[in-house]
Design an enzyme around this catalytic site. Structure first.
Site, PDB file in Angstrom:
ATOM      1  N   ASP A 140      -7.842  -7.577  -4.798  1.00  0.00           N
ATOM      2  CA  ASP A 140      -7.471  -6.220  -4.379  1.00  0.00           C
ATOM      3  C   ASP A 140      -8.352  -5.208  -5.104  1.00  0.00           C
ATOM      4  O   ASP A 140      -8.463  -5.242  -6.331  1.00  0.00           O
ATOM      5  CB  ASP A 140      -6.000  -5.957  -4.690  1.00  0.00           C
ATOM      6  CG  ASP A 140      -5.552  -4.570  -4.264  1.00  0.00           C
ATOM      7  OD1 ASP A 140      -6.200  -3.980  -3.378  1.00  0.00           O
ATOM      8  OD2 ASP A 140      -4.549  -4.080  -4.813  1.00  0.00           O
ATOM      9  N   ASP A 151       0.841  -1.198   0.000  1.00  0.00           N
ATOM     10  CA  ASP A 151       0.000   0.000   0.000  1.00  0.00           C
ATOM     11  C   ASP A 151       0.882   1.256   0.000  1.00  0.00           C
ATOM     12  O   ASP A 151       1.770   1.384  -0.832  1.00  0.00           O
ATOM     13  CB  ASP A 151      -0.963  -0.074   1.192  1.00  0.00           C
ATOM     14  CG  ASP A 151      -2.054   0.974   1.163  1.00  0.00           C
ATOM     15  OD1 ASP A 151      -3.033   0.804   0.417  1.00  0.00           O
ATOM     16  OD2 ASP A 151      -1.911   1.974   1.898  1.00  0.00           O
ATOM     17  N   HIS A 182      -7.132  -6.710  -0.527  1.00  0.00           N
ATOM     18  CA  HIS A 182      -6.053  -5.721  -0.499  1.00  0.00           C
ATOM     19  C   HIS A 182      -5.100  -6.003   0.647  1.00  0.00           C
ATOM     20  O   HIS A 182      -3.886  -5.849   0.506  1.00  0.00           O
ATOM     21  CB  HIS A 182      -6.652  -4.324  -0.357  1.00  0.00           C
ATOM     22  CG  HIS A 182      -5.628  -3.235  -0.307  1.00  0.00           C
ATOM     23  ND1 HIS A 182      -4.811  -2.917  -1.370  1.00  0.00           N
ATOM     24  CD2 HIS A 182      -5.267  -2.384   0.697  1.00  0.00           C
ATOM     25  CE1 HIS A 182      -3.992  -1.935  -1.038  1.00  0.00           C
ATOM     26  NE2 HIS A 182      -4.240  -1.588   0.208  1.00  0.00           N
TER      27      HIS A 182
END
Length: 323
Positions: free
Chosen positions: A260, A125, A290
């Site tokens: 995701d 991320d 995710h």
């Protein structure tokens, strides 16, 4: 700069997270303020370091089930809490945070304070934006990269600036909602996003560092820094970093998940421009969201460690065992 620090009592009895805390001090590049950063440091101190950099809205707790497997494979497992998250210091105002500051705080921590060399960087991320820019600051210190559910959006300086980026509507609405929702309970976002059940005690542990809404400022500001506009300064800073990373030819694995909803194609741009990433096909974990280290920590660690063994990134212990 006013600094908040989550009480130590917040970190008692966390589920599956009994690691000894470690702390170092970094200096804010704009104000000179000293900030305490927390990190997990497990395994032999002289082993090959494997550094895990989380994103938003998580903290080092997201790596809790990966860390023991990394240590068992012979690595020194380091998982930082970005400033504003977890057990690290938390500047109290949203304007106290920028991606450039996060990059400098993290660079100081890993390269100056911990003085890491021959390191594996594992990034998820926002860690996949902050981390590459840290790598670009000194590529000689990093031997391998594992890049997960993230991307490095760029804009070449001098190009015309359109007001909005492509398909920004949902992100823009999300930004506005978080801007005025000071008590955003991000741990519920994690629960709703994961495709596998997340136990209540795990959600409570994600929430533990934030006993009052004032401690959430760092997480909330990450949402405001999302690149929904082409005049976001992060985009040109990322471009400059990418120009350096175009010379990074060491092994770089894109390890993504099939469910995701944030950056499912972030690996495409990376593999197009970074030679080390272009050498390896993207690896996809199935039935994971995710938050792939939450949904599939065993599969994630096993895939990562197998790839490292196959591509010259094995720990010293593993190499000795294979002799």
């Amino acid at each position: 700069m006013e600094i908040l620090r989550s009480p130590d009592s917040c970190f008692e009895n966390l589920a599956e997270f009994d690691f000894e805390p470690h702390f170092l001090t970094v200096t804010d590049p704009e104000t000179g303020t000293a900030l305490r950063m927390h990190y997990v440091d497990e395994g032999p101190g002289d082993a090959k370091p494997l550094v895990m950099i989380h994103g938003n809205p998580t903290w080092s707790y997201e790596w809790r089930n990966v860390i023991p497997l990394v240590v068992a494979a012979g690595y020194r497992a380091i998982a930082i809490d970005l400033i504003g998250t977890g057990r690290s210091d938390k500047p109290s105002q949203m304007h106290d945070y920028s991606i450039a500051r996060h990059v400098e705080w993290t660079r100081q921590a890993l390269f100056e304070q911990l003085d890491l060399h021959d390191a594996v960087f594992v990034m998820h991320d926002w860690g996949g934006i902050i981390g590459p820019r840290v790598i670009a600051a000194d590529m000689s210190r990093v031997s391998h990269v594992v890049y997960s559910n993230t991307g490095l959006p760029c804009r070449e300086p001098g190009k015309p600036i359109a007001k909005m980026r492509r398909k920004p509507a949902l992100l823009s609405v999300f930004q506005w909602w978080i801007r005025y929702n000071r008590g955003w309970k991000f741990w519920n976002t994690i629960k709703r996003t994961c495709v596998r059940p997340v136990r209540p005690e795990v959600i409570a542990s994600y929430a533990a560092p934030y006993p009052e809404k004032k401690y959430l400022v760092g997480h909330r500001q990450f949402t405001q820094m999302l690149p929904t506009r082409n005049d976001n300064p992060m985009l040109t800073d990322n471009w400059h970093a990418m120009e350096i990373l175009k010379n990074f030819d060491k092994p770089w694995l894109c390890l993504f998940s099939d469910k995701d909803i944030v950056a499912p194609r972030g690996h495409q741009y990376i593999r197009k421009h970074i030679p080390g990433a272009a050498r390896f096909e993207t690896m996809i974990l199935h039935n994971a969201s995710h938050f792939l280290s939450e949904d599939a920590p065993q599969e994630y660690a096993e895939a990562m460690l197998a790839w490292l063994r196959e591509n010259g990134g094995a720990s010293t212990m593993t190499e000795q065992q294979n002799v």
